[in-house]
Design a protein around this motif. Structure first.
Motif, PDB file in Angstrom:
ATOM      1  N   TYR A   1      31.926 -19.253 -65.015  1.00  0.00           N
ATOM      2  CA  TYR A   1      30.923 -19.961 -64.210  1.00  0.00           C
ATOM      3  C   TYR A   1      31.238 -21.458 -64.125  1.00  0.00           C
ATOM      4  O   TYR A   1      31.062 -22.077 -63.068  1.00  0.00           O
ATOM      5  N   LEU A   2      31.714 -22.043 -65.214  1.00  0.00           N
ATOM      6  CA  LEU A   2      32.102 -23.464 -65.196  1.00  0.00           C
ATOM      7  C   LEU A   2      33.246 -23.690 -64.219  1.00  0.00           C
ATOM      8  O   LEU A   2      33.243 -24.659 -63.452  1.00  0.00           O
ATOM      9  N   THR A   3      34.221 -22.785 -64.218  1.00  0.00           N
ATOM     10  CA  THR A   3      35.368 -22.894 -63.316  1.00  0.00           C
ATOM     11  C   THR A   3      34.923 -22.834 -61.861  1.00  0.00           C
ATOM     12  O   THR A   3      35.456 -23.551 -61.003  1.00  0.00           O
ATOM     13  N   ARG A   4      33.932 -21.997 -61.566  1.00  0.00           N
ATOM     14  CA  ARG A   4      33.428 -21.880 -60.190  1.00  0.00           C
ATOM     15  C   ARG A   4      32.881 -23.218 -59.697  1.00  0.00           C
ATOM     16  O   ARG A   4      33.136 -23.629 -58.557  1.00  0.00           O
ATOM     17  N   VAL A   5      32.111 -23.892 -60.544  1.00  0.00           N
ATOM     18  CA  VAL A   5      31.558 -25.193 -60.161  1.00  0.00           C
ATOM     19  C   VAL A   5      32.683 -26.204 -59.962  1.00  0.00           C
ATOM     20  O   VAL A   5      32.701 -26.957 -58.976  1.00  0.00           O
ATOM     21  N   GLU A   6      33.647 -26.214 -60.880  1.00  0.00           N
ATOM     22  CA  GLU A   6      34.761 -27.180 -60.784  1.00  0.00           C
ATOM     23  C   GLU A   6      35.575 -26.952 -59.509  1.00  0.00           C
ATOM     24  O   GLU A   6      35.948 -27.907 -58.832  1.00  0.00           O
ATOM     25  N   ARG A   7      35.849 -25.692 -59.177  1.00  0.00           N
ATOM     26  CA  ARG A   7      36.606 -25.394 -57.952  1.00  0.00           C
ATOM     27  C   ARG A   7      35.824 -25.811 -56.708  1.00  0.00           C
ATOM     28  O   ARG A   7      36.395 -26.299 -55.727  1.00  0.00           O
ATOM     29  N   THR A   8      34.510 -25.643 -56.760  1.00  0.00           N
ATOM     30  CA  THR A   8      33.660 -26.055 -55.630  1.00  0.00           C
ATOM     31  C   THR A   8      33.684 -27.569 -55.482  1.00  0.00           C
ATOM     32  O   THR A   8      33.802 -28.096 -54.360  1.00  0.00           O
ATOM     33  N   GLN A   9      33.573 -28.286 -56.591  1.00  0.00           N
ATOM     34  CA  GLN A   9      33.581 -29.758 -56.528  1.00  0.00           C
ATOM     35  C   GLN A   9      34.913 -30.283 -55.999  1.00  0.00           C
ATOM     36  O   GLN A   9      34.940 -31.254 -55.236  1.00  0.00           O
ATOM     37  N   ALA A  10      36.007 -29.629 -56.348  1.00  0.00           N
ATOM     38  CA  ALA A  10      37.321 -30.032 -55.804  1.00  0.00           C
ATOM     39  C   ALA A  10      37.352 -29.827 -54.287  1.00  0.00           C
ATOM     40  O   ALA A  10      37.841 -30.687 -53.542  1.00  0.00           O
ATOM     41  N   ALA A  11      36.820 -28.702 -53.810  1.00  0.00           N
ATOM     42  CA  ALA A  11      36.773 -28.423 -52.368  1.00  0.00           C
ATOM     43  C   ALA A  11      35.858 -29.411 -51.650  1.00  0.00           C
ATOM     44  O   ALA A  11      36.141 -29.827 -50.517  1.00  0.00           O
ATOM     45  N   MET A  12      34.760 -29.806 -52.305  1.00  0.00           N
ATOM     46  CA  MET A  12      33.838 -30.792 -51.716  1.00  0.00           C
ATOM     47  C   MET A  12      34.533 -32.134 -51.520  1.00  0.00           C
ATOM     48  O   MET A  12      34.400 -32.776 -50.466  1.00  0.00           O
TER      49      MET A  12
ATOM     50  N   ALA B   1      13.761 -13.063 -56.884  1.00  0.00           N
ATOM     51  CA  ALA B   1      12.873 -11.970 -56.488  1.00  0.00           C
ATOM     52  C   ALA B   1      11.528 -12.576 -56.119  1.00  0.00           C
ATOM     53  O   ALA B   1      11.006 -13.403 -56.872  1.00  0.00           O
ATOM     54  N   PHE B   2      10.972 -12.192 -54.994  1.00  0.00           N
ATOM     55  CA  PHE B   2       9.750 -12.779 -54.424  1.00  0.00           C
ATOM     56  C   PHE B   2       9.983 -14.237 -54.037  1.00  0.00           C
ATOM     57  O   PHE B   2       9.856 -14.607 -52.878  1.00  0.00           O
ATOM     58  N   GLU B   3      10.301 -15.055 -55.020  1.00  0.00           N
ATOM     59  CA  GLU B   3      10.605 -16.462 -54.728  1.00  0.00           C
ATOM     60  C   GLU B   3      12.070 -16.601 -54.328  1.00  0.00           C
ATOM     61  O   GLU B   3      12.861 -15.666 -54.470  1.00  0.00           O
ATOM     62  N   THR B   4      12.427 -17.786 -53.824  1.00  0.00           N
ATOM     63  CA  THR B   4      13.813 -18.059 -53.467  1.00  0.00           C
ATOM     64  C   THR B   4      14.448 -18.920 -54.559  1.00  0.00           C
ATOM     65  O   THR B   4      13.821 -19.219 -55.576  1.00  0.00           O
ATOM     66  N   ALA B   5      15.692 -19.298 -54.361  1.00  0.00           N
ATOM     67  CA  ALA B   5      16.396 -20.106 -55.360  1.00  0.00           C
ATOM     68  C   ALA B   5      17.452 -20.946 -54.665  1.00  0.00           C
ATOM     69  O   ALA B   5      17.832 -20.671 -53.522  1.00  0.00           O
ATOM     70  N   GLY B   6      17.927 -21.958 -55.362  1.00  0.00           N
ATOM     71  CA  GLY B   6      18.991 -22.793 -54.814  1.00  0.00           C
ATOM     72  C   GLY B   6      19.897 -23.272 -55.932  1.00  0.00           C
ATOM     73  O   GLY B   6      19.531 -23.262 -57.110  1.00  0.00           O
ATOM     74  N   ILE B   7      21.099 -23.670 -55.550  1.00  0.00           N
ATOM     75  CA  ILE B   7      22.033 -24.307 -56.472  1.00  0.00           C
ATOM     76  C   ILE B   7      22.343 -25.689 -55.908  1.00  0.00           C
ATOM     77  O   ILE B   7      22.744 -25.809 -54.747  1.00  0.00           O
ATOM     78  N   TRP B   8      22.133 -26.715 -56.708  1.00  0.00           N
ATOM     79  CA  TRP B   8      22.446 -28.090 -56.302  1.00  0.00           C
ATOM     80  C   TRP B   8      23.749 -28.488 -56.982  1.00  0.00           C
ATOM     81  O   TRP B   8      23.861 -28.411 -58.206  1.00  0.00           O
ATOM     82  N   ILE B   9      24.738 -28.852 -56.171  1.00  0.00           N
ATOM     83  CA  ILE B   9      26.061 -29.200 -56.707  1.00  0.00           C
ATOM     84  C   ILE B   9      26.441 -30.606 -56.254  1.00  0.00           C
ATOM     85  O   ILE B   9      26.726 -30.823 -55.067  1.00  0.00           O
ATOM     86  N   PRO B  10      26.432 -31.589 -57.179  1.00  0.00           N
ATOM     87  CA  PRO B  10      26.976 -32.912 -56.845  1.00  0.00           C
ATOM     88  C   PRO B  10      28.502 -32.890 -56.986  1.00  0.00           C
ATOM     89  O   PRO B  10      29.063 -31.920 -57.501  1.00  0.00           O
ATOM     90  N   THR B  11      29.175 -33.938 -56.533  1.00  0.00           N
ATOM     91  CA  THR B  11      30.651 -33.931 -56.610  1.00  0.00           C
ATOM     92  C   THR B  11      31.150 -34.091 -58.045  1.00  0.00           C
ATOM     93  O   THR B  11      32.259 -33.674 -58.369  1.00  0.00           O
ATOM     94  N   THR B  12      30.340 -34.699 -58.899  1.00  0.00           N
ATOM     95  CA  THR B  12      30.685 -34.796 -60.326  1.00  0.00           C
ATOM     96  C   THR B  12      29.454 -34.444 -61.146  1.00  0.00           C
ATOM     97  O   THR B  12      28.326 -34.581 -60.674  1.00  0.00           O
ATOM     98  N   GLY B  13      29.680 -33.987 -62.355  1.00  0.00           N
ATOM     99  CA  GLY B  13      28.552 -33.631 -63.219  1.00  0.00           C
ATOM    100  C   GLY B  13      28.142 -32.189 -63.039  1.00  0.00           C
ATOM    101  O   GLY B  13      28.776 -31.408 -62.324  1.00  0.00           O
ATOM    102  N   ALA B  14      27.051 -31.840 -63.699  1.00  0.00           N
ATOM    103  CA  ALA B  14      26.621 -30.442 -63.777  1.00  0.00           C
ATOM    104  C   ALA B  14      25.910 -29.980 -62.518  1.00  0.00           C
ATOM    105  O   ALA B  14      25.199 -30.755 -61.872  1.00  0.00           O
ATOM    106  N   ALA B  15      26.086 -28.705 -62.184  1.00  0.00           N
ATOM    107  CA  ALA B  15      25.286 -28.071 -61.136  1.00  0.00           C
ATOM    108  C   ALA B  15      23.906 -27.744 -61.706  1.00  0.00           C
ATOM    109  O   ALA B  15      23.736 -27.603 -62.926  1.00  0.00           O
ATOM    110  N   VAL B  16      22.921 -27.614 -60.825  1.00  0.00           N
ATOM    111  CA  VAL B  16      21.527 -27.394 -61.233  1.00  0.00           C
ATOM    112  C   VAL B  16      20.975 -26.177 -60.497  1.00  0.00           C
ATOM    113  O   VAL B  16      21.148 -26.040 -59.279  1.00  0.00           O
ATOM    114  N   LEU B  17      20.309 -25.278 -61.236  1.00  0.00           N
ATOM    115  CA  LEU B  17      19.626 -24.140 -60.633  1.00  0.00           C
ATOM    116  C   LEU B  17      18.204 -24.561 -60.256  1.00  0.00           C
ATOM    117  O   LEU B  17      17.471 -25.111 -61.085  1.00  0.00           O
ATOM    118  N   LEU B  18      17.825 -24.291 -59.007  1.00  0.00           N
ATOM    119  CA  LEU B  18      16.482 -24.629 -58.513  1.00  0.00           C
ATOM    120  C   LEU B  18      15.714 -23.328 -58.297  1.00  0.00           C
ATOM    121  O   LEU B  18      16.198 -22.433 -57.590  1.00  0.00           O
TER     122      LEU B  18
END
Length: 393
Positions: free
Chosen positions: A11-22, A51-68
């Motif tokens: 999961y950490l690698t996924r965020v890092e690869r996304t930030q590189a693409a950003m 479920a019932f509610e929705t969700a989001g992922i906030w990804i800045p270019t550096t630092g940790a991603a956040v689950l909303l």
């Protein structure tokens, strides 16, 4: 039931690869939106199923991603999320908009101040561009414009798909187990077909088998239809009783540990008549041509053009609705599409569905044969590879 744990490092690698693409794309932050039937981003980055509610992922270019998450999902998210930082936000509540006694919600204002303050905020990418609710988008936009009045919003779905479409070894393990379950569910569905049975009963047999084998559920709202209802490329299970001579379409898939699989087959109750046999032989022939193309193609357009050429040669190009393939992973149908309008390299650990749907409009019937293919270093692996023949019961 097989137990597969995707490690935290994945999961950490996924965020890092996304930030590189950003950084390559000049995107300063991404809000990736998810809901019950399209949970790609929240499952991919946090292993959180809305479920019932929705969700989001906030990804800045550096630092940790956040689950909303919404007001009623925070406790479950704290227990299951692979992301450490979680924000409980009113914008992600269910559409019935309940009011809450505990109204101590996080806001986009404190999210942005804690993740992008002092950094450039020129472009914000939106994952789930076609599905994000207005309420969420407007709260984000208003907050972002207080930081930069000229902030631009762009779709991030293609950017995110370039990260998601290359699967890790752990993801492949989940997909293979999901495919194993779907094969058994298709066996159960076909075994349940008899005169007087209905699509609902046959789908019920498939679902029961999925749960018995350890699936978390179905990968999409699958269907079993018959007669003229087979002509719909996207359908809904019916309760029409089967009669001798019926063409029956089964389109089902299991989800395992968040990952999808699918098999589509048309079967005939009794002996296929001339019209049915022509349709089914054409679908099977087209699918075999696509499989052959995967063995030699380096780029997607070679497969799309080969498919179209085959149908043109047998005089059935007008039966083609789209395709012939789409990406798959957490959601059964994901980017990228293999079609004439696009061209991209076929890379190791991409997974596709060969989705061959043909529609004989004159005779008001259709058929889909669908299987999955995994691109490996040594060539394509056909991982569902169900019966490539006319199936008569």
């Amino acid at each position: 039931t097989m137990k597969i744990e995707i490690p935290y490092s994945d999961y950490l690698t996924r965020v890092e690869r996304t930030q590189a693409a950003m950084k390559e794309s000049g995107v300063d932050a991404i809000l990736a939106f998810s809901h019950l039937s399209e949970p790609t981003y929240s499952r991919y980055y946090a292993d959180f199923q809305p479920a019932f509610e929705t969700a989001g992922i906030w990804i800045p270019t550096t630092g940790a991603a956040v689950l909303l998450v919404g007001p009623e999902s925070q406790d479950r998210a704290k227990k299951t999320s692979k992301l450490t930082f979680i924000k409980r936000m009113i914008a992600f509540r269910e559409p019935a908009t309940p009011r809450y006694e505990d109204n101590t919600f996080d806001t986009f204002k404190n999210l942005l101040s804690s993740t992008v303050e002092g950094k450039s905020l020129q472009r914000i990418g939106i994952g789930g561009w076609s599905t994000i609710p207005r309420e969420i988008f407007e709260e984000l936009a208003q907050t972002a414009r207080e930081i930069n009045a000229n902030v631009e919003f762009v779709s991030a779905d293609v950017l995110l798909s370039t990260v998601c479409q290359i699967k890790s070894a752990f993801e492949i393990s989940c997909i293979l187990e999901s495919a194993r379950i779907t094969k058994l569910a298709m066996d159960a569905a076909i075994a349940a077909i008899q005169e007087g049975a209905t699509g609902k009963q046959v789908k019920g047999a498939a679902l029961a088998k999925m749960y018995q084998e350890g699936a978390e559920g179905e990968s999409f709202c699958g269907w079993v239809t018959s007669g003229e209802d087979t002509a719909y490329p996207i359908a809904w299970t019916t309760d029409r009783p089967f009669v001798d001579g019926d063409l029956i379409q089964i389109e089902i898939g299991a989800r395992f540990h968040g990952y999808s699989s699918v098999i589509g087959r048309a079967v005939v109750l009794g002996k296929a008549n001339g019209v049915q046999a022509e349709l089914l032989q054409t679908v099977i022939g087209a699918k075999k041509q696509v499989e052959k193309s995967f063995r030699t193609a380096c780029h997607s357009q070679e497969i799309a053009e080969s498919h179209r050429r085959y149908l043109k040669n047998v005089g059935k190009e007008s039966w083609m609705a789209y395709g012939p393939c789409h990406g798959t992973g957490i959601v059964e149908c994901e980017l990228p599409w293999i079609e004439s309008a696009t061209n991209f390299p076929l890379l190791e650990n991409m997974v596709f569905c060969m989705d061959i749907f043909l529609h004989d409009e004159k005779n008001k019937i259709g058929a889909r044969y669908e299987d999955m293919v995994w691109i490996t270093a040594s060539g394509p692996q056909f991982i569902t590879n169900y019966r490539n023949e006319i199936i008569e019961i």
